[in-house]
Enzyme design. Structure first.
Site, PDB file in Angstrom:
ATOM      1  N   HIS A  59       0.820  -1.205   0.000  1.00 10.87           N
ATOM      2  CA  HIS A  59       0.000   0.000   0.000  1.00 10.87           C
ATOM      3  C   HIS A  59       0.856   1.258   0.000  1.00 10.87           C
ATOM      4  O   HIS A  59       2.017   1.249   0.420  1.00 10.87           O
ATOM      5  CB  HIS A  59      -0.923   0.002   1.219  1.00 10.87           C
ATOM      6  CG  HIS A  59      -2.019  -1.010   1.145  1.00 10.87           C
ATOM      7  ND1 HIS A  59      -3.142  -0.954   1.950  1.00 10.87           N
ATOM      8  CD2 HIS A  59      -2.180  -2.113   0.361  1.00 10.87           C
ATOM      9  CE1 HIS A  59      -3.947  -1.969   1.666  1.00 10.87           C
ATOM     10  NE2 HIS A  59      -3.374  -2.695   0.711  1.00 10.87           N
ATOM     11  N   GLU A  61       0.732   4.026   1.802  1.00 10.55           N
ATOM     12  CA  GLU A  61       1.174   4.525   3.108  1.00 10.55           C
ATOM     13  C   GLU A  61       2.350   3.709   3.647  1.00 10.55           C
ATOM     14  O   GLU A  61       3.307   4.284   4.192  1.00 10.55           O
ATOM     15  CB  GLU A  61       0.015   4.492   4.107  1.00 10.55           C
ATOM     16  CG  GLU A  61      -1.162   5.367   3.723  1.00 10.55           C
ATOM     17  CD  GLU A  61      -2.198   4.640   2.879  1.00 10.55           C
ATOM     18  OE1 GLU A  61      -3.341   5.119   2.833  1.00 10.55           O
ATOM     19  OE2 GLU A  61      -1.876   3.592   2.271  1.00 10.55           O
ATOM     20  N   CYS A  85      -6.318   2.201   5.272  1.00 11.80           N
ATOM     21  CA  CYS A  85      -7.014   1.004   5.721  1.00 11.80           C
ATOM     22  C   CYS A  85      -6.583   0.689   7.162  1.00 11.80           C
ATOM     23  O   CYS A  85      -5.736   1.368   7.740  1.00 11.80           O
ATOM     24  CB  CYS A  85      -6.698  -0.174   4.802  1.00 11.80           C
ATOM     25  SG  CYS A  85      -4.976  -0.743   4.921  1.00 11.80           S
ATOM     26  N   CYS A  88      -2.785   0.142   7.401  1.00 11.60           N
ATOM     27  CA  CYS A  88      -1.982   1.358   7.265  1.00 11.60           C
ATOM     28  C   CYS A  88      -2.233   2.342   8.408  1.00 11.60           C
ATOM     29  O   CYS A  88      -1.304   3.013   8.861  1.00 11.60           O
ATOM     30  CB  CYS A  88      -2.259   2.008   5.919  1.00 11.60           C
ATOM     31  SG  CYS A  88      -1.668   1.032   4.517  1.00 11.60           S
TER      32      CYS A  88
END
Length: 202
Positions: A59, A61, A85, A88
């Site tokens: 992801h 992040e 999410c 993250c």
């Protein structure tokens, strides 16, 4: 849209051009200097030093956080094109960063509601801000992905259509006008794309 927000969108578009989810993130210091950049790399088979790629946890992040070093991380701000999410959001919290600016709210998998939910997630004082400009551009970029199988997993697409109808309709219009093709093929740059989005968003 300011330069920091523009940098986040640039990461989104880079991911889109690489066949990944168009999600981007940057970390800035207390002076507003960009310290690290990250983007979604779930569908890629290679990356640079300290980049996570080629799997479900690649992801934006996490890729921004993985590049961080320093003693003053608690003064940093992470900009996220989409609400982080659960994975993250937890990583941001544990990294020591205290400030989050996010764009599109993720009504299915967003994890910012974790803060304050337990004793551990209440220890650090977090400043969380929503950015409407980032939300609009991010939601339009997501709207380009309707024909992708992965965007329909787990009910995400249905949730997207429920909350982002205007952005979806804007994305459909830009697809018909060929803007998506121009963007993916680098015929128009990110600034031009943002201008087109704002012109057609109503």
């Amino acid at each position: 849209m300011n330069d920091l927000e523009l940098s986040v969108v640039e990461m989104c578009v880079e991911s889109l051009r690489k066949g990944c989810l168009p999600i981007g993130s940057i970390v800035v210091d207390e002076m507003g200097k960009i310290i690290s950049r990250g983007r979604n790399m779930i569908n890629e088979d290679s990356g640079r030093h300290r980049e996570i790629y080629g799997n479900a946890i690649a992801h934006a992040e996490l890729n921004a956080l993985a590049k961080l070093d320093g003693e003053h991380i608690n003064k940093y701000t992470i900009y996220c094109s989409m609400e982080p999410c659960v994975m993250c959001a937890g990583a941001i919290y544990m990294s020591g960063i205290r400030n989050i600016v996010y764009g599109m709210k993720d009504y299915l998998a967003g994890g910012l509601n974790l803060y304050g939910s337990t004793e551990y997630y209440s220890r650090k004082k977090m400043k969380i801000q929503h950015n409407q400009d980032l939300q609009i551009v991010q939601a339009v970029l997501i709207g380009f992905l309707e024909d992708k199988e992965y965007i329909h997993r787990g009910g995400f697409w249905e949730m997207y259509l429920k909350y982002y109808e205007k952005e979806y309709l804007t994305a459909r219009k830009l697809l018909l006008e060929g803007i998506f093709t121009l963007l993916v093929n680098s015929i128009i740059d990110v600034n031009e794309f943002i201008e087109v989005v704002h012109k057609n968003y109503c």
